[in-house]
Scaffold this motif. Structure first.
Motif, short mmCIF file in Angstrom:
data_model
loop_
_atom_site.label_atom_id
_atom_site.label_comp_id
_atom_site.label_asym_id
_atom_site.label_seq_id
_atom_site.Cartn_x
_atom_site.Cartn_y
_atom_site.Cartn_z
N ILE A 152 0.72 -1.23 0.07
CA ILE A 152 0.02 0.04 -0.01
C ILE A 152 1.00 1.17 0.08
O ILE A 152 0.65 2.04 -0.84
CB ILE A 152 -0.88 0.00 1.38
N ARG A 153 1.84 1.37 0.81
CA ARG A 153 2.89 2.38 0.83
C ARG A 153 3.43 2.50 -0.56
O ARG A 153 3.52 3.69 -0.86
CB ARG A 153 3.97 1.92 2.00
N ASP A 154 4.06 1.40 -1.13
CA ASP A 154 4.63 1.51 -2.22
C ASP A 154 3.91 2.09 -3.59
O ASP A 154 4.29 2.85 -4.48
CB ASP A 154 5.20 0.27 -2.84
N LYS A 155 2.47 1.84 -3.52
CA LYS A 155 1.65 2.27 -4.44
C LYS A 155 1.40 3.75 -4.33
O LYS A 155 1.51 4.66 -5.18
CB LYS A 155 0.29 1.38 -4.30
N ILE B 83 -2.42 18.01 -5.61
CA ILE B 83 -2.43 16.22 -5.59
C ILE B 83 -3.51 15.81 -6.25
O ILE B 83 -4.86 16.49 -5.97
CB ILE B 83 -2.35 15.75 -4.30
N GLY B 84 -3.38 15.02 -7.29
CA GLY B 84 -4.58 14.42 -8.03
C GLY B 84 -5.30 13.60 -7.09
O GLY B 84 -4.85 13.02 -6.17
N LYS B 85 -6.54 12.89 -7.66
CA LYS B 85 -7.61 12.16 -7.11
C LYS B 85 -6.76 10.86 -6.69
O LYS B 85 -7.07 10.38 -5.43
CB LYS B 85 -8.83 12.13 -8.15
N MET B 86 -6.25 10.25 -7.71
CA MET B 86 -5.78 8.89 -7.57
C MET B 86 -4.67 8.87 -6.37
O MET B 86 -4.54 7.86 -5.54
CB MET B 86 -5.17 8.26 -8.92
N ALA B 87 -3.85 10.07 -6.52
CA ALA B 87 -2.78 10.03 -5.46
C ALA B 87 -3.24 10.11 -4.05
O ALA B 87 -2.98 9.66 -3.23
CB ALA B 87 -1.74 11.28 -6.08
N LEU B 88 -4.44 11.04 -4.03
CA LEU B 88 -4.83 11.23 -2.70
C LEU B 88 -5.53 10.02 -2.20
O LEU B 88 -5.43 9.59 -0.99
CB LEU B 88 -5.84 12.46 -2.87
N GLU B 89 -6.15 9.25 -3.02
CA GLU B 89 -6.93 7.92 -2.41
C GLU B 89 -5.62 6.92 -2.04
O GLU B 89 -5.78 6.44 -1.10
CB GLU B 89 -7.45 7.38 -3.77
N ILE C 215 -2.56 7.60 -0.98
CA ILE C 215 -2.22 8.22 0.19
C ILE C 215 -3.04 7.99 1.50
O ILE C 215 -2.70 7.57 2.45
CB ILE C 215 -1.91 9.88 0.39
N GLY C 216 -4.48 8.18 1.26
CA GLY C 216 -5.57 7.97 2.16
C GLY C 216 -5.35 6.47 2.48
O GLY C 216 -5.27 6.18 3.69
N GLN C 217 -5.30 5.43 1.82
CA GLN C 217 -5.17 4.12 2.13
C GLN C 217 -3.86 3.78 3.04
O GLN C 217 -3.71 2.87 3.67
CB GLN C 217 -5.07 3.16 0.73
N TRP C 218 -2.70 4.60 2.61
CA TRP C 218 -1.53 4.50 3.15
C TRP C 218 -1.61 4.79 4.67
O TRP C 218 -1.00 4.29 5.54
CB TRP C 218 -0.31 5.06 2.76
#
Length: 305
Positions: A131-134, A179-185, A187-190
């Motif tokens: 999750i961190r790597d993604k 920060i774009g939507k996919m990056a925010l999601e 980061i939220g998971q991480w």
């Protein structure tokens, strides 16, 4: 003074007095011996070499296919050689000063296409490290970060509600990035699982298995591992993602200045090379944007009348 004696004297100086490495001494000896052989064939004595002689020699090497980088090294060897004899007052002019090789062309950066990146980012992350790597890959590609910039990120640098990120770049210059939507999601998971690796007082955004800030080396290795897991033939590294960010953004927007700001480049020429920008696109941007370049339709119509 004969060439052989002069070369022996100089090589002894850089080897025994300056204590340069054996590899460097060998390079000097090889470069200067080749120049001495050329001058001998032209019947030019050591201290009668003129600037045009050095320029003629450099042009010969260039026509023989020597690279600009090699020419730079050989000319530097000749300059240093004569600088030494000026220092000990055995000659008064350096014939290699002012002789420069052609500028070395910069290689265009490699980029991944959008489909390749989309496939890479479909990773099903089910443990904290994945999750961190993604999240790291999404930030590299989504914000165009350098390796050092991502590694130095702290939790306080991200404002998720404002969808922005404070980045400290080269020269400790800070810039604010969206920060774009996919990056925010991602980061939220991480952030949901980050606490399993560290105590609450650790400021770093991205952590190792031991709960400490990830090193540059570790980040590079994790990206490499991620590409292997996804069976990608592409060598994945931070700058490839940064290149891809810049190239894809420029292709879509055509806004060179905006890309320059996002990348944190002080000189727009760096951005120009970074993003494969060709001269035709530059000319079109100039004609459309510069008040002294943009002719009105009326002017064009009057020329056609």
């Amino acid at each position: 003074m004969e060439w052989t004696y002069a070369l022996d004297q100089y090589i002894a100086y850089i080897r025994d007095i300056r204590r340069l490495s054996p590899h460097t001494v060998s390079n000097y000896q090889r470069d200067l011996s080749a120049f001495a052989a050329h001058c001998d064939s032209e019947k030019i004595l050591v201290f009668t070499v003129a600037q045009h002689d050095v320029r003629f020699y450099a042009n010969q090497l260039r026509r023989a296919g020597q690279s600009s980088k090699t020419l730079q090294r050989k000319l530097s060897s000749i300059r240093q050689f004569y600088q030494y004899f000026i220092k000990i007052r055995q000659c008064y002019d350096n014939p290699a000063l002012g002789v420069t090789p052609p500028k070395q062309g910069r290689k265009l950066p490699k980029v991944m296409d959008v489909d390749q990146l989309s496939q890479l980012l479909t990773l099903d992350a089910d443990d904290p490290l994945q999750i961190r790597d993604k999240a790291m890959v999404e930030l590299f590609y989504g914000c165009g970060l350098r390796l050092a910039e991502l590694a130095s990120l702290d939790l306080a640098d991200i404002d998720r509600s404002a969808k922005q990120l404070v980045v400290t770049g080269k020269g400790n210059k800070q810039r604010l990035l969206p920060i774009g939507k996919m990056a925010l999601e991602a980061i939220g998971q991480w952030l949901k699982v980050r606490s399993t690796l560290t105590s609450a007082d650790e400021p770093a955004l991205f952590l190792s298995r031991s709960g400490r800030r990830l090193s540059h080396r570790s980040i590079q290795q994790r990206l490499k591992n991620l590409a292997q897991q996804q069976a990608s033939q592409q060598h994945l590294h931070p700058h490839l993602l940064r290149h891809s960010f810049a190239s894809h953004l420029l292709e879509s927007s055509g806004d060179l200045r905006a890309v320059q700001e996002l990348l944190g480049h002080s000189d727009i020429s760096t951005t120009q090379i970074y993003t494969h920008l060709d001269f035709q696109h530059l000319a079109k941007t100039y004609d459309a944007a510069h008040p002294r370049a943009n002719r009105s339709r009326r002017d064009e119509n009057s020329e056609n009348d």
